[in-house]
Design a protein around this motif. Sequence first.
Motif, PDB file in Angstrom:
ATOM      1  N   ALA A   9      -2.806  -4.051   4.469  1.00 54.90           N
ATOM      2  CA  ALA A   9      -2.855  -3.194   3.224  1.00 54.90           C
ATOM      3  C   ALA A   9      -4.095  -3.056   2.681  1.00 54.90           C
ATOM      4  N   GLY A  10      -4.912  -3.802   2.727  1.00 55.50           N
ATOM      5  CA  GLY A  10      -6.499  -3.720   2.088  1.00 55.50           C
ATOM      6  C   GLY A  10      -7.210  -2.792   3.284  1.00 55.50           C
ATOM      7  N   GLY A  11      -7.090  -2.790   4.490  1.00 50.30           N
ATOM      8  CA  GLY A  11      -7.796  -2.124   5.362  1.00 50.30           C
ATOM      9  C   GLY A  11      -7.415  -0.728   4.942  1.00 50.30           C
ATOM     10  N   ALA A  12      -5.723  -0.461   4.983  1.00 49.64           N
ATOM     11  CA  ALA A  12      -5.558   0.960   4.783  1.00 49.64           C
ATOM     12  C   ALA A  12      -5.991   1.737   3.570  1.00 49.64           C
ATOM     13  N   ALA A  13      -6.046   0.631   2.398  1.00 56.71           N
ATOM     14  CA  ALA A  13      -6.735   1.494   1.343  1.00 56.71           C
ATOM     15  C   ALA A  13      -8.032   1.864   1.334  1.00 56.71           C
ATOM     16  N   LEU A  14      -9.007   0.942   2.337  1.00 51.94           N
ATOM     17  CA  LEU A  14     -10.246   1.359   2.602  1.00 51.94           C
ATOM     18  C   LEU A  14     -10.526   2.611   3.557  1.00 51.94           C
ATOM     19  N   GLY A  15      -9.795   2.651   4.444  1.00 47.88           N
ATOM     20  CA  GLY A  15      -9.680   3.746   5.404  1.00 47.88           C
ATOM     21  C   GLY A  15      -9.421   3.498   6.674  1.00 47.88           C
ATOM     22  N   THR A  16      -9.352   4.576   7.963  1.00 44.15           N
ATOM     23  CA  THR A  16      -8.809   4.499   8.854  1.00 44.15           C
ATOM     24  C   THR A  16      -9.790   3.176   9.581  1.00 44.15           C
ATOM     25  N   TYR A  17     -10.920   3.355   9.697  1.00 44.57           N
ATOM     26  CA  TYR A  17     -11.671   2.123  10.439  1.00 44.57           C
ATOM     27  C   TYR A  17     -11.525   0.808   9.852  1.00 44.57           C
ATOM     28  N   GLY A  18     -11.227   0.791   8.463  1.00 44.68           N
ATOM     29  CA  GLY A  18     -11.027  -0.376   7.818  1.00 44.68           C
ATOM     30  C   GLY A  18      -9.723  -1.076   8.265  1.00 44.68           C
ATOM     31  N   LEU A  19      -8.619  -0.133   8.664  1.00 44.80           N
ATOM     32  CA  LEU A  19      -7.344  -0.643   9.154  1.00 44.80           C
ATOM     33  C   LEU A  19      -7.442  -1.088  10.594  1.00 44.80           C
ATOM     34  N   GLY A  40       1.659   2.294  15.121  1.00 43.47           N
ATOM     35  CA  GLY A  40       2.336   3.142  14.069  1.00 43.47           C
ATOM     36  C   GLY A  40       1.611   2.760  12.730  1.00 43.47           C
ATOM     37  N   HIS A  41       1.053   1.663  12.498  1.00 43.55           N
ATOM     38  CA  HIS A  41       0.383   1.577  11.379  1.00 43.55           C
ATOM     39  C   HIS A  41      -0.799   2.486  11.067  1.00 43.55           C
ATOM     40  N   LEU A  42      -1.415   2.372  12.446  1.00 41.62           N
ATOM     41  CA  LEU A  42      -2.592   3.285  12.323  1.00 41.62           C
ATOM     42  C   LEU A  42      -2.190   4.930  11.932  1.00 41.62           C
ATOM     43  N   GLY A  43      -1.105   5.426  12.290  1.00 44.76           N
ATOM     44  CA  GLY A  43      -0.789   6.709  12.255  1.00 44.76           C
ATOM     45  C   GLY A  43       0.088   7.074  11.066  1.00 44.76           C
ATOM     46  N   ALA A  44       0.622   6.101  10.243  1.00 45.48           N
ATOM     47  CA  ALA A  44       1.272   6.300   9.054  1.00 45.48           C
ATOM     48  C   ALA A  44       0.229   6.592   8.079  1.00 45.48           C
ATOM     49  N   ALA A  45       0.720   7.149   6.768  1.00 42.98           N
ATOM     50  CA  ALA A  45       0.331   7.521   5.550  1.00 42.98           C
ATOM     51  C   ALA A  45      -0.616   6.096   5.002  1.00 42.98           C
ATOM     52  N   PRO A  46      -1.648   6.177   4.556  1.00 42.37           N
ATOM     53  CA  PRO A  46      -2.333   4.978   3.852  1.00 42.37           C
ATOM     54  C   PRO A  46      -1.496   4.292   2.668  1.00 42.37           C
ATOM     55  N   ASP A  47      -0.969   4.925   2.020  1.00 39.43           N
ATOM     56  CA  ASP A  47      -0.201   4.447   0.930  1.00 39.43           C
ATOM     57  C   ASP A  47       1.094   3.610   1.517  1.00 39.43           C
ATOM     58  N   ALA A  48       1.721   4.445   2.655  1.00 39.82           N
ATOM     59  CA  ALA A  48       2.732   3.694   3.083  1.00 39.82           C
ATOM     60  C   ALA A  48       2.584   2.302   3.854  1.00 39.82           C
ATOM     61  N   VAL A  49       1.501   2.132   4.464  1.00 42.74           N
ATOM     62  CA  VAL A  49       0.955   1.078   5.052  1.00 42.74           C
ATOM     63  C   VAL A  49       0.569  -0.038   4.037  1.00 42.74           C
ATOM     64  N   VAL A  50       0.227   0.377   2.711  1.00 41.81           N
ATOM     65  CA  VAL A  50      -0.050  -0.278   1.734  1.00 41.81           C
ATOM     66  C   VAL A  50       1.288  -1.114   1.302  1.00 41.81           C
ATOM     67  N   VAL A  51       2.390  -0.282   0.894  1.00 43.04           N
ATOM     68  CA  VAL A  51       3.479  -0.682   0.488  1.00 43.04           C
ATOM     69  C   VAL A  51       4.012  -1.588   1.516  1.00 43.04           C
ATOM     70  N   GLY A  52       4.146  -1.215   3.084  1.00 42.68           N
ATOM     71  CA  GLY A  52       4.718  -1.875   4.033  1.00 42.68           C
ATOM     72  C   GLY A  52       4.063  -3.122   4.140  1.00 42.68           C
ATOM     73  N   GLY A  53       2.624  -3.345   4.180  1.00 40.88           N
ATOM     74  CA  GLY A  53       2.108  -4.489   4.100  1.00 40.88           C
ATOM     75  C   GLY A  53       2.561  -5.460   3.164  1.00 40.88           C
ATOM     76  N   VAL A  54       2.383  -5.158   1.919  1.00 36.77           N
ATOM     77  CA  VAL A  54       3.062  -6.272   0.922  1.00 36.77           C
ATOM     78  C   VAL A  54       4.249  -6.404   0.780  1.00 36.77           C
TER      79      VAL A  54
END
Length: 410
Positions: free
Chosen positions: A193-203, A301-315
Amino acid sequence: MSNDQQHGGQQYDPYANGQQQNPADVTQTWEGQTWDTQFQPTIQRQQPPQPQPPVTYEAPHEPQYRDPYAPQPGYESASYESASYEPAYEPGAYDQASYDGTAYAPPQGAYEQPQHGAAPVAYDTPVPAYTPEPVAAAAPVAEAAGPAFSSPTTSGNTRITDAQRARAEGRSPVIEPGMQPAALTAVLGLLLAGGAALGTYGLLVPLVLLQGLTAAGWFRLNGMWPARQGIALAFAGGLAADAALLATGREHAAAAILGTLGVWVLLCLVLQLRSHADPDERMYGLMATIASAALTVIATGHLGAAPDAVVVGGVAVAAAVVARALPLPGPVSLVVALLASAGAGIAAGGFTDLGTSGALLGLGAGVCALVGLRVASYDYPSRFVHMTAGVALPLTAAAPAVYLLGRALA
């Protein structure tokens, strides 16, 4: 030394009993201890002899040999009663009277032969009856208490394993990973979730760690260890899917993931055909390799999803696995885990553009996470499985839900 001194002071009379006797036929008995080496006293078992009826017989008129115990001519009685003798008794061994008129005393404990017509001599010591000793009952062995997990049987540990204990008690083969793997899953989910908030390479960094745990844990979950080639092949498939997605962009994430998966299935098939193992083992290895590669690629799929969806899904996944690890009854724990994932989705959606729709995404991610956790708990898994597949499979199984629901709700 004279013959009188040798015979204990008595002179030899050849005309005893009114008839001349041959000196060779007379048995000489010494007054002292005998030195006859032919006589061996036999200690009989202490059992009273069985009385037998007296036997009457007539002495032969012209015996071929002279018996020193046979009645001499001139006696009035031609027959006499004879008591039974033991088989080991030899006539003339130790009951012939010596020249001084005293009888030879047999050794202590030997059988005393009765005289002619006398009653059998009773034994002094009775034979004790045999009484078997009671056998003590074996005390029940208490089961040794041990840690919650045990090492594999190949390490030489003779203690009964948790799998053997569960099988013996007839319990379910499902063993939940517990709180420690759940805590690691929560940490990894928060990192995603934190990496998705930072950007693609952070994820990308936590995603590569997730793919490595998925490849190793799936092979160990299927009992194939070590399987370095299969693990390396599955992990390479995940890296190839990441590279293809980064090259094509998130708009073509589905094509990159499915294309990489198809290529890796053919590659696994070709490599297994070159194996020299048995057909059954080859088929088993093929299925495990394809499944591990597919799960590793799907985690992209986490890398291809929207960043907001990855944040919510990780939490949401982090909340679901922690709630599931709480010491609660089975149905109650399941309901609590689903409610926790939905609540976490609502909370995380408030910090993103999803808003209240994050509850639906969180609930979907929580259901997939519980399915992955259930798979990692199947068939008596070891601690290594719990620390690899138990950590990675909840997040890997939630990747399709995060990708599809994120595109639908964004």
